[in-house]
Scaffold this active site. Structure first.
Site, mmCIF file in Angstrom:
data_model
loop_
_atom_site.group_PDB
_atom_site.id
_atom_site.type_symbol
_atom_site.label_atom_id
_atom_site.label_comp_id
_atom_site.label_asym_id
_atom_site.label_seq_id
_atom_site.Cartn_x
_atom_site.Cartn_y
_atom_site.Cartn_z
ATOM 1 N N ARG A 1 32.814 28.823 43.312
ATOM 2 C CA ARG A 1 34.264 29.009 43.436
ATOM 3 C C ARG A 1 35.012 28.131 42.430
ATOM 4 N NH1 ARG A 1 36.442 26.858 48.004
ATOM 5 N NH2 ARG A 1 38.323 28.091 47.679
ATOM 6 N N GLU B 1 42.670 45.118 38.761
ATOM 7 C CA GLU B 1 43.764 45.789 39.493
ATOM 8 C C GLU B 1 45.144 45.373 38.990
ATOM 9 O OE1 GLU B 1 41.830 43.445 40.619
ATOM 10 O OE2 GLU B 1 42.937 41.997 41.853
ATOM 11 N N GLY C 1 42.293 36.949 46.183
ATOM 12 C CA GLY C 1 43.142 36.205 47.109
ATOM 13 C C GLY C 1 42.530 34.841 47.338
ATOM 14 N N CYS D 1 37.133 38.785 42.395
ATOM 15 C CA CYS D 1 37.490 37.373 42.537
ATOM 16 C C CYS D 1 37.132 36.853 43.933
ATOM 17 C CB CYS D 1 38.960 37.182 42.167
ATOM 18 S SG CYS D 1 39.320 35.503 41.654
ATOM 19 N N ILE E 1 42.044 34.313 37.473
ATOM 20 C CA ILE E 1 43.018 33.497 38.208
ATOM 21 C C ILE E 1 42.248 32.636 39.210
ATOM 22 C CG2 ILE E 1 45.094 33.508 39.653
ATOM 23 C CD1 ILE E 1 45.530 36.458 38.655
ATOM 24 N N HIS F 1 40.327 40.375 37.602
ATOM 25 C CA HIS F 1 41.234 41.234 38.386
ATOM 26 C C HIS F 1 41.662 42.488 37.629
ATOM 27 C CE1 HIS F 1 42.293 38.313 41.617
ATOM 28 N NE2 HIS F 1 42.006 37.417 40.690
HETATM 29 N N1 GLN Z 1 39.922 30.586 44.200
HETATM 30 C C1 GLN Z 1 39.970 31.686 45.129
HETATM 31 C C2 GLN Z 1 38.904 31.578 46.203
HETATM 32 O O1 GLN Z 1 38.126 30.692 46.208
HETATM 33 C C3 GLN Z 1 39.817 33.023 44.422
HETATM 34 C C4 GLN Z 1 41.016 33.294 43.528
HETATM 35 C C5 GLN Z 1 41.337 34.739 43.367
HETATM 36 O O2 GLN Z 1 40.877 35.613 44.123
HETATM 37 N N2 GLN Z 1 42.216 35.006 42.444
HETATM 38 O O3 GLN Z 1 38.845 32.421 47.042
#
Ligand code: GLN
Length: 219
Positions: A126, A194, A65, A97, A155, A192
């Site tokens: 990040r 999931e 997320g 993630c 992602i 991911h």
């Molecule tokens: N870029 C998001 C973050 O810094 C992580 C992206 C993801 O969980 N798909 O939290």
């Protein structure tokens, strides 16, 4: 919104589950995808939004997320300190993630005042893949899981820039950058599983949760 997944449709495994009791942090992100995978693997799954929902869990997943939002909400809801205490107490926790970002001891390219829960002795950057390559898919060898390579979807994912002595890399990209790590009961992936039908990381996490459950229920 319901906080108890048993009142939502998760398939037959949920109703009869005798597996470990695992929570999915449901402040933000793709917690429902994790809940479905875990439920399908036989776990007794609940969503966690309040501190008292952490009690009696054998494991916890922190989903993908947006880590900046998860950080703010976990502090606003009084969850950050109980989560840190649970991690320190050895609760099995799997972060994907943004969840990996939440578990990292040290963050790079965090926003001002962003905090992680910590626990994994790693430095995580990040949004490490830049604008040309924010999202991509690749196959990864993961010796700890054995068998076929893991199909991994990234992602806007983070990378593990360095792995401290307490943590162990589980998988790396072809260029050597680490994208999966383990440290005792903690597990983190930049990608991911999931959303790809790849369940071996969840199974690996559930083995940890199952051992925790067995130990907790031994008189
Ligand atoms: N870029 C998001 C973050 O810094 C992580 C992206 C993801 O969980 N798909 O939290």
């Amino acid at each position: 919104m319901n906080t108890n997944l048993r009142s939502e449709s998760l398939g037959p495994a949920d109703a009869a589950s005798t597996g470990p009791r695992v929570g999915v942090l449901a402040l933000q992100g793709d917690f429902r995808e994790h809940a479905r995978v875990l439920s399908g693997l036989g776990a007794d799954v609940s969503l966690v939004r309040r501190p008292n929902e952490l009690a009696a869990l054998d494991g916890l997943v922190i989903p993908g997320g947006e880590s900046t939002v998860m950080d703010k909400l976990s502090r606003a809801y009084g969850l950050a300190e109980p989560l840190k205490a649970a991690i320190a107490d050895g609760l099995p926790v799997y972060g994907t993630c943004a969840g990996l970002i939440m578990l990292a001891d040290t963050l790079l390219d965090a926003i001002a005042d962003q905090q992680s829960l910590g626990g994994l002795d790693v430095v995580v950057r990040r949004n490490a893949f830049g604008s040309q390559n924010q999202s991509f898919e690749t196959d990864l060898d993961v010796p700890a899981l054995g068998g076929e390579p893991v199909h991994a979807v990234f992602i806007r994912g983070p990378v593990v820039e360095s792995v401290g002595p307490a943590a162990t890399p589980l998988a790396s990209l072809a260029d050597g950058r680490v994208v999966a790590v383990e440290q005792g009961n903690l597990l983190g992936t930049s990608f991911h599983p999931e959303i790809t039908g790849e369940h071996r990381f969840h199974e690996y996490f559930l083995e940890k949760a199952g051992r925790r459950a067995a130990a907790a229920r031994t008189p």
